[in-house]
Design an enzyme around this catalytic site. Structure first.
Site, PDB file in Angstrom:
ATOM      1  N   LYS A  85     -27.472  56.237  -8.600  1.00 45.66           N
ATOM      2  CA  LYS A  85     -26.563  55.142  -8.264  1.00 45.66           C
ATOM      3  C   LYS A  85     -25.105  55.594  -8.220  1.00 45.66           C
ATOM      4  CE  LYS A  85     -27.587  52.749 -12.434  1.00 45.66           C
ATOM      5  NZ  LYS A  85     -27.352  53.633 -13.584  1.00 45.66           N
ATOM      6  N   LYS A 140     -23.336  66.518 -14.994  1.00 49.14           N
ATOM      7  CA  LYS A 140     -22.273  65.506 -14.916  1.00 49.14           C
ATOM      8  C   LYS A 140     -20.899  66.095 -15.234  1.00 49.14           C
ATOM      9  CE  LYS A 140     -24.768  61.226 -15.107  1.00 49.14           C
ATOM     10  NZ  LYS A 140     -24.866  59.858 -15.573  1.00 49.14           N
ATOM     11  N   LYS A 183     -31.879  64.199  -6.997  1.00 48.04           N
ATOM     12  CA  LYS A 183     -32.376  62.869  -7.378  1.00 48.04           C
ATOM     13  C   LYS A 183     -31.547  61.752  -6.724  1.00 48.04           C
ATOM     14  CE  LYS A 183     -30.878  60.885 -11.397  1.00 48.04           C
ATOM     15  NZ  LYS A 183     -30.919  59.864 -12.428  1.00 48.04           N
TER      16      LYS A 183
END
Ligand code: ATP
Ligand code: LTN
Length: 335
Positions: free
Chosen positions: A200, A115, A197
């Site tokens: 969202k 991230k 993966k």
């Protein structure tokens, strides 16, 4: 007597990965609850702000996630549904746990490393300390089991280590939680890049099936999902990640094993297989969407569920926090 707890971030529209890897299992555990067991499912809004969020959209996503939990089958008469930020002890315990966490432990986290790369305005401290807040969420309720997708396994390990470290340093206080990761569906991959993966917060909308996508969109996304070109339907995540992902989706939506999913889809071409996968996804999602749309318009019901959930969660959290403060020695005696 078992305590089961999990949460999802309101960081965007929920995906099929969130449903198959997490919510579906919450509902399954709810149905198996026995007298004295507790299931806590919350909306991890404090986790969502570890990366920049638009405040109006965040509020909206919190409400949508609450409605989705209910539409997917979580029942407030059996489970406790609440918003993380409304139980102040989550942040309070996270702070205390910071004092026993080493920076190196946080810097090693794969999710943080991933991230971090995507942050354009700099990396917030909260993104680094994210797993400590997650440990606080879990330890605050003396949780035995935490149902999550595979990507959260490393965070669960930290929660276990922190529980043990705290108990060792300050005497027995926390239960050491266990993760519950399902065999099938615990890592649904992106439809556009099956090495990654399904998430969202992916910028490419074609990569994810959102729980609120309409039938035509679901069919289109699955039909254009990335696969190989050899037209054999076998489960081989290394060499055939796209087809293997579709097999996982098919199996998990139908609640069957991968082996059965493979057997049911022999001697057909990819086009037909993709249609069958889409049929299963639509069969699963359309009834959820119908319930979702009616719940989302019922503010009174949603507020009642979330008020009751907050009150019940606060009761547990306050007791644990008083114990923790006493053990650590902050504040005054009997306060
Ligand atoms: P974000 O992209 O904002 O990080 P996310 O889609 O990865 O979000 P989370 O809120 O981090 O979702 O995860 C909620 C739950 O859903 C967790 O238990 C997580 O393990 C599970 N989950 C998320 N993505 C998947 C996936 N692709 N397959 C299976 N489970 C998943
Ligand atoms: N970090 C989790 C969401 C989450 C969670 C938790 C899951 C926050 N707190 C406690 C289980 C238990 C994620 O899925 N990204």
């Amino acid at each position: 007597m078992s305590i089961i707890l999990s949460g999802i971030q309101p960081s965007g529209s929920l995906t099929l990965g969130n449903y198959l890897g997490a919510i579906k299992n919450f509902v399954k555990f709810q149905e198996d609850l026995k007298e004295g067991d507790e299931l806590f499912v919350f909306i991890a809004d404090l986790h969502a702000i570890t990366v920049p969020q638009d405040p109006t959209k965040l509020r909206d996503n919190i409400k949508k996630l609450a409605a989705l939990y209910l539409a997917c089958g979580l029942d407030p008469s059996k489970s406790t549904l609440f918003i993380q930020s409304e139980v102040k002890e989550h942040a309070e315990l996270a702070y205390i746990l910071q004092s026993i966490t080493y920076i190196g432990e946080l810097e090693r986290m794969t999710q943080y490393k991933d991230k971090k790369q995507k942050q354009v305005e700099g990396v917030s401290t909260a993104l680094l300390t994210y797993p400590i807040l997650m440990a606080a969420d879990i330890l605050l309720y003396n949780s035995d089991y935490v149902p999550v997708g595979v990507d959260q396994k490393q965070h669960l390990e930290l929660a276990r280590n922190l529980a043990e470290r705290f108990n060792y340093r300050y005497s027995e206080t926390f239960k050491v939680p266990e993760s519950l990761i399902q065999k099938t569906g615990s890592k649904i991959m992106s439809l556009q890049n099956p090495e990654k993966k399904m998430s969202k917060s992916d910028d490419n909308e074609k990569a994810s099936i959102y729980l609120t996508d309409n039938e035509a969109t679901i069919r289109k996304k699955i039909a254009s999902s990335v696969t190989d070109s050899d037209n054999s339907i076998i489960f081989d995540p290394v060499n055939k990640p796209g087809i293997s992902n579709l097999l996982s989706i098919y199996a998990s939506c139908k609640g069957i094993s991968i082996e059965d999913a493979v057997n049911e889809n022999q001697n057909i071409n990819y086009g037909i297989f993709k249609t069958r996968v889409a049929d299963e996804v639509c069969r699963l999602l359309i009834p959820i969407q119908e319930r979702y749309n009616s719940i989302l318009n019922d503010n009174e019901y949603l507020n009642k569920v979330l008020d009751e959930g907050r009150d019940k969660a606060s009761f547990f959290a306050r007791k644990m926090m008083a114990k923790v403060n006493r053990k650590v020695g902050v504040g005054r005696k009997n306060n």
